[in-house]
Design a protein around this motif. Structure first.
Motif, PDB file in Angstrom:
ATOM      1  N   LEU A 145       0.823  -1.207   0.000  1.00 48.31           N
ATOM      2  CA  LEU A 145       0.000   0.000   0.000  1.00 48.31           C
ATOM      3  C   LEU A 145       0.858   1.259   0.000  1.00 48.31           C
ATOM      4  O   LEU A 145       0.447   2.301  -0.514  1.00 48.31           O
ATOM      5  CB  LEU A 145      -0.928  -0.008   1.218  1.00 48.31           C
ATOM      6  CG  LEU A 145      -2.051   1.037   1.255  1.00 48.31           C
ATOM      7  CD1 LEU A 145      -3.047   0.792   0.130  1.00 48.31           C
ATOM      8  CD2 LEU A 145      -2.768   0.991   2.606  1.00 48.31           C
ATOM      9  N   PHE A 146       2.062   1.176   0.557  1.00 50.76           N
ATOM     10  CA  PHE A 146       2.931   2.347   0.651  1.00 50.76           C
ATOM     11  C   PHE A 146       4.197   2.210  -0.201  1.00 50.76           C
ATOM     12  O   PHE A 146       5.150   2.947  -0.005  1.00 50.76           O
ATOM     13  CB  PHE A 146       3.341   2.586   2.106  1.00 50.76           C
ATOM     14  CG  PHE A 146       2.199   2.989   2.983  1.00 50.76           C
ATOM     15  CD1 PHE A 146       1.724   4.298   2.972  1.00 50.76           C
ATOM     16  CD2 PHE A 146       1.597   2.064   3.809  1.00 50.76           C
ATOM     17  CE1 PHE A 146       0.661   4.657   3.784  1.00 50.76           C
ATOM     18  CE2 PHE A 146       0.540   2.433   4.628  1.00 50.76           C
ATOM     19  CZ  PHE A 146       0.061   3.738   4.612  1.00 50.76           C
ATOM     20  N   GLU A 190      15.787   5.932   8.112  1.00 49.63           N
ATOM     21  CA  GLU A 190      16.547   6.962   8.830  1.00 49.63           C
ATOM     22  C   GLU A 190      17.852   7.297   8.119  1.00 49.63           C
ATOM     23  O   GLU A 190      18.216   8.463   7.952  1.00 49.63           O
ATOM     24  CB  GLU A 190      16.840   6.501  10.262  1.00 49.63           C
ATOM     25  CG  GLU A 190      15.683   6.642  11.222  1.00 49.63           C
ATOM     26  CD  GLU A 190      15.290   8.088  11.504  1.00 49.63           C
ATOM     27  OE1 GLU A 190      16.147   8.986  11.283  1.00 49.63           O
ATOM     28  OE2 GLU A 190      14.153   8.322  11.912  1.00 49.63           O
ATOM     29  N   GLY A 191      18.567   6.288   7.684  1.00 45.88           N
ATOM     30  CA  GLY A 191      19.862   6.538   7.078  1.00 45.88           C
ATOM     31  C   GLY A 191      19.788   6.899   5.601  1.00 45.88           C
ATOM     32  O   GLY A 191      20.781   7.355   5.024  1.00 45.88           O
ATOM     33  N   GLU A 192      18.638   6.698   4.967  1.00 47.80           N
ATOM     34  CA  GLU A 192      18.532   6.913   3.527  1.00 47.80           C
ATOM     35  C   GLU A 192      17.976   8.287   3.164  1.00 47.80           C
ATOM     36  O   GLU A 192      18.212   8.774   2.057  1.00 47.80           O
ATOM     37  CB  GLU A 192      17.621   5.838   2.909  1.00 47.80           C
ATOM     38  CG  GLU A 192      18.105   4.419   3.120  1.00 47.80           C
ATOM     39  CD  GLU A 192      17.130   3.404   2.538  1.00 47.80           C
ATOM     40  OE1 GLU A 192      16.302   3.814   1.685  1.00 47.80           O
ATOM     41  OE2 GLU A 192      17.188   2.231   2.926  1.00 47.80           O
ATOM     42  N   ARG A 193      17.261   8.935   4.068  1.00 47.79           N
ATOM     43  CA  ARG A 193      16.534  10.141   3.678  1.00 47.79           C
ATOM     44  C   ARG A 193      17.441  11.315   3.350  1.00 47.79           C
ATOM     45  O   ARG A 193      17.046  12.219   2.616  1.00 47.79           O
ATOM     46  CB  ARG A 193      15.550  10.527   4.773  1.00 47.79           C
ATOM     47  CG  ARG A 193      16.184  10.824   6.121  1.00 47.79           C
ATOM     48  CD  ARG A 193      15.125  11.321   7.082  1.00 47.79           C
ATOM     49  NE  ARG A 193      15.663  11.544   8.404  1.00 47.79           N
ATOM     50  CZ  ARG A 193      15.026  12.248   9.355  1.00 47.79           C
ATOM     51  NH1 ARG A 193      13.854  12.779   9.090  1.00 47.79           N
ATOM     52  NH2 ARG A 193      15.569  12.410  10.549  1.00 47.79           N
ATOM     53  N   SER A 194      18.692  11.316   3.877  1.00 55.40           N
ATOM     54  CA  SER A 194      19.584  12.447   3.585  1.00 55.40           C
ATOM     55  C   SER A 194      20.089  12.416   2.148  1.00 55.40           C
ATOM     56  O   SER A 194      20.380  13.456   1.556  1.00 55.40           O
ATOM     57  CB  SER A 194      20.776  12.441   4.552  1.00 55.40           C
ATOM     58  OG  SER A 194      21.474  11.212   4.447  1.00 55.40           O
ATOM     59  N   ASN A 195      20.173  11.248   1.550  1.00 61.29           N
ATOM     60  CA  ASN A 195      20.700  11.117   0.189  1.00 61.29           C
ATOM     61  C   ASN A 195      19.631  10.818  -0.865  1.00 61.29           C
ATOM     62  O   ASN A 195      19.865  10.994  -2.052  1.00 61.29           O
ATOM     63  CB  ASN A 195      21.753   9.994   0.149  1.00 61.29           C
ATOM     64  CG  ASN A 195      22.921  10.274   1.085  1.00 61.29           C
ATOM     65  OD1 ASN A 195      23.358  11.425   1.202  1.00 61.29           O
ATOM     66  ND2 ASN A 195      23.425   9.241   1.738  1.00 61.29           N
ATOM     67  N   ASP A 196      18.485  10.355  -0.424  1.00 62.65           N
ATOM     68  CA  ASP A 196      17.439   9.938  -1.373  1.00 62.65           C
ATOM     69  C   ASP A 196      16.178  10.771  -1.133  1.00 62.65           C
ATOM     70  O   ASP A 196      15.530  10.626  -0.092  1.00 62.65           O
ATOM     71  CB  ASP A 196      17.127   8.440  -1.184  1.00 62.65           C
ATOM     72  CG  ASP A 196      16.183   7.909  -2.247  1.00 62.65           C
ATOM     73  OD1 ASP A 196      15.614   8.717  -3.010  1.00 62.65           O
ATOM     74  OD2 ASP A 196      16.006   6.676  -2.305  1.00 62.65           O
ATOM     75  N   ASP A 240      13.280  10.560  -2.476  1.00 67.90           N
ATOM     76  CA  ASP A 240      12.082   9.705  -2.368  1.00 67.90           C
ATOM     77  C   ASP A 240      11.980   9.094  -0.974  1.00 67.90           C
ATOM     78  O   ASP A 240      10.897   9.012  -0.396  1.00 67.90           O
ATOM     79  CB  ASP A 240      12.135   8.590  -3.410  1.00 67.90           C
ATOM     80  CG  ASP A 240      11.974   9.131  -4.823  1.00 67.90           C
ATOM     81  OD1 ASP A 240      11.391  10.234  -4.970  1.00 67.90           O
ATOM     82  OD2 ASP A 240      12.407   8.449  -5.768  1.00 67.90           O
ATOM     83  N   ALA A 241      13.125   8.671  -0.425  1.00 65.23           N
ATOM     84  CA  ALA A 241      13.130   8.102   0.911  1.00 65.23           C
ATOM     85  C   ALA A 241      12.759   9.154   1.946  1.00 65.23           C
ATOM     86  O   ALA A 241      12.041   8.866   2.916  1.00 65.23           O
ATOM     87  CB  ALA A 241      14.504   7.510   1.224  1.00 65.23           C
ATOM     88  N   ALA A 242      13.208  10.392   1.710  1.00 62.87           N
ATOM     89  CA  ALA A 242      12.861  11.474   2.637  1.00 62.87           C
ATOM     90  C   ALA A 242      11.365  11.750   2.617  1.00 62.87           C
ATOM     91  O   ALA A 242      10.733  11.955   3.670  1.00 62.87           O
ATOM     92  CB  ALA A 242      13.649  12.735   2.267  1.00 62.87           C
ATOM     93  N   ALA A 243      10.765  11.754   1.406  1.00 65.20           N
ATOM     94  CA  ALA A 243       9.330  12.007   1.294  1.00 65.20           C
ATOM     95  C   ALA A 243       8.532  10.891   1.968  1.00 65.20           C
ATOM     96  O   ALA A 243       7.543  11.140   2.676  1.00 65.20           O
ATOM     97  CB  ALA A 243       8.937  12.132  -0.182  1.00 65.20           C
ATOM     98  N   LEU A 267       5.341   8.573   6.501  1.00 69.10           N
ATOM     99  CA  LEU A 267       5.174   7.565   7.545  1.00 69.10           C
ATOM    100  C   LEU A 267       5.258   8.187   8.934  1.00 69.10           C
ATOM    101  O   LEU A 267       4.618   7.707   9.873  1.00 69.10           O
ATOM    102  CB  LEU A 267       6.240   6.480   7.387  1.00 69.10           C
ATOM    103  CG  LEU A 267       6.100   5.602   6.125  1.00 69.10           C
ATOM    104  CD1 LEU A 267       7.255   4.605   6.036  1.00 69.10           C
ATOM    105  CD2 LEU A 267       4.763   4.856   6.118  1.00 69.10           C
ATOM    106  N   GLY A 268       6.045   9.264   9.052  1.00 70.05           N
ATOM    107  CA  GLY A 268       6.097   9.951  10.342  1.00 70.05           C
ATOM    108  C   GLY A 268       4.751  10.556  10.695  1.00 70.05           C
ATOM    109  O   GLY A 268       4.303  10.478  11.847  1.00 70.05           O
ATOM    110  N   SER A 269       4.109  11.157   9.710  1.00 72.13           N
ATOM    111  CA  SER A 269       2.758  11.700   9.940  1.00 72.13           C
ATOM    112  C   SER A 269       1.780  10.585  10.258  1.00 72.13           C
ATOM    113  O   SER A 269       0.899  10.723  11.116  1.00 72.13           O
ATOM    114  CB  SER A 269       2.293  12.476   8.704  1.00 72.13           C
ATOM    115  OG  SER A 269       3.151  13.560   8.421  1.00 72.13           O
TER     116      SER A 269
END
Length: 427
Positions: free
Chosen positions: A115-116, A173-179, A181-184, A189-191
């Motif tokens: 779904l995600f 956690e470790g991917e959002r700084s470089n990716d 899409d991972a940050a989005a 998911l945080g929301s």
């Protein structure tokens, strides 16, 4: 004129004394119309529609899988039987089930993850009878609704969803700084995690939140017709009347051929009667019998099956035109038939084709578009549509007159060909 009346009276008496013909031409259309009418919904217009039998192979014992199964069983249009995989496949092959649905092991967890994400999506195997493709489409729609509601509810407010959110956030956690899409996805998911915590708080810490997606609309079904409330028997009585009255028209033609074989025709011509008078008497008596049968059959429909004739003058006009077309059809059979046996076989075949293409068995509007256009050259199409128009459709005299005019044109063509053939044979 006295001789003509005597001939017509003779034909009517002979027909009424033939109990077998009366049974065939009056009772059989009523019985078959009652059967087909019940299939089309009966007097309630769909009140008798049965449930669809499907098989369910429940291999996923998780919370999501169980809830999907419960949702399918709660559907008012389905009758669900839980079966093993082998038994479900066997019943579908034998035609005992239209569709069998398999909820595979681990489906709930995999579907929630899908779904995600844009990754692989789990499959739900569905086995179906190849003659029931329409039922398959309906079951797919109901299954989609249940899966979306159940999976989204679990992912937004259930234990599986909270576990997925926690695990995914740690992995991102470790991917959002470089990716990007991972940050989005991390932000989304945080929301979602905050929303789950809020729902859990409202539920008193029980872990049973109220959140979840549901179908964003519902339908309000309203049947519209110019005439009375739809009655499934109305079309069936129209179709079966046309079929069996045309069968009676065949008997008109066969009786002339039998009269020729036995020499009765020659004796009639030797009397102070012209061939035109004899043919006209057969046509008149045949038309009167046809109109009488039509009235008697629909009288049974009105009294027993609550069929309503919304346009009585239109019914008389359409019925009279059909009666004349039937009589001329009988003369055409006599004119071109060589022997009673051969003529009966060909006439029955031609009648069944006309009845089938004319929409007597099933309404013509369910035909493919090209066939609907092609069948306007079939006289029975105009007869059935005309009778539908003056019963449950409740249409006006303009439609009845159009139907009658086309039938009269066919009647004139049949009669003209028959007279030409008879004159040629006499010459």
């Amino acid at each position: 004129m006295t001789a003509l009346k005597a001939l017509v009276r003779k034909d009517l008496i002979l027909y009424l004394n033939d109990k077998r013909a009366l049974l065939l031409h009056l009772l059989m259309p009523v019985v078959l119309a009652a059967f087909f009418g019940s299939l089309f919904g009966g007097a309630g217009g769909g009140a008798n529609t049965g449930k669809i039998d499907i098989g369910l192979v429940q291999q996923d014992q998780g919370a999501i899988g169980q809830k999907i199964a419960e949702g399918l069983k709660a559907e008012s249009s389905l009758r669900v039987a839980e079966l093993s995989l082998e038994e479900a496949q066997s019943r579908v092959r034998e035609g005992k089930l239209a569709v069998a649905v398999v909820i595979p092991s681990g489906f709930g967890e995999t579907a929630g993850t899908a779904l995600f994400s844009a990754g692989g999506k789990p499959e739900i195997p569905m086995f179906y009878d190849p003659s029931q493709s329409t039922v398959l489409a309906m079951v797919k729609g109901l299954l989609t609704q249940q899966v979306m509601q159940t999976v989204s509810a679990e992912m937004f407010g259930g234990a599986t969803g909270r576990q997925f959110t926690d695990t995914s956030l740690k992995a991102l956690e470790g991917e959002r700084s470089n990716d990007p899409d991972a940050a989005a996805l991390h932000d989304l998911l945080g929301s979602l995690q905050k929303f789950q915590a809020h729902e859990d708080k409202l539920a008193g810490g029980s872990g049973k939140g109220q959140a979840g997606l549901s179908m964003p609309f519902s339908t309000k079904d309203e049947a519209l017709s110019s005439g009375p409330k739809y009655n499934g028997y109305a079309h069936s009585f129209a179709g079966m009347s046309v079929q069996f009255i045309l069968m009676m028209g065949i008997d008109i033609g066969i009786s002339i051929l039998l009269a020729r074989r036995m020499g009765i025709w020659s004796r009639l011509l030797a009397a102070p009667l012209s061939q035109s008078q004899i043919l006209l008497s057969r046509a008149i008596s045949g038309a009167l019998i046809s109109l009488g049968l039509l009235a008697a059959i629909f009288l049974c429909g009105v009294l027993i099956f609550k069929v309503e004739i919304s346009n009585l003058p239109g019914f008389v006009v359409v019925g009279a035109a059909f009666a004349l077309m039937t009589a001329s059809f009988g003369l055409l059979i006599a004119a071109f038939g060589r022997t009673p046996e051969a003529a009966r076989g060909m006439a029955v075949f031609a009648t069944l084709i006309m009845v089938m293409l004319g929409g007597a068995w099933v309404p013509s509007f369910v035909f493919p578009e090209w066939m609907q256009a092609a069948t306007v050259v079939i006289p029975t199409r105009w007869a059935v549509d005309g009778l539908d128009a003056v019963t449950w459709r409740g249409l006006g005299m303009d439609v009845a007159l159009r139907s009658a005019a086309v039938q009269l044109a066919f009647a004139a063509a049949f009669a003209g060909l028959a007279i030409w053939r008879f004159r040629r044979q006499q010459a």
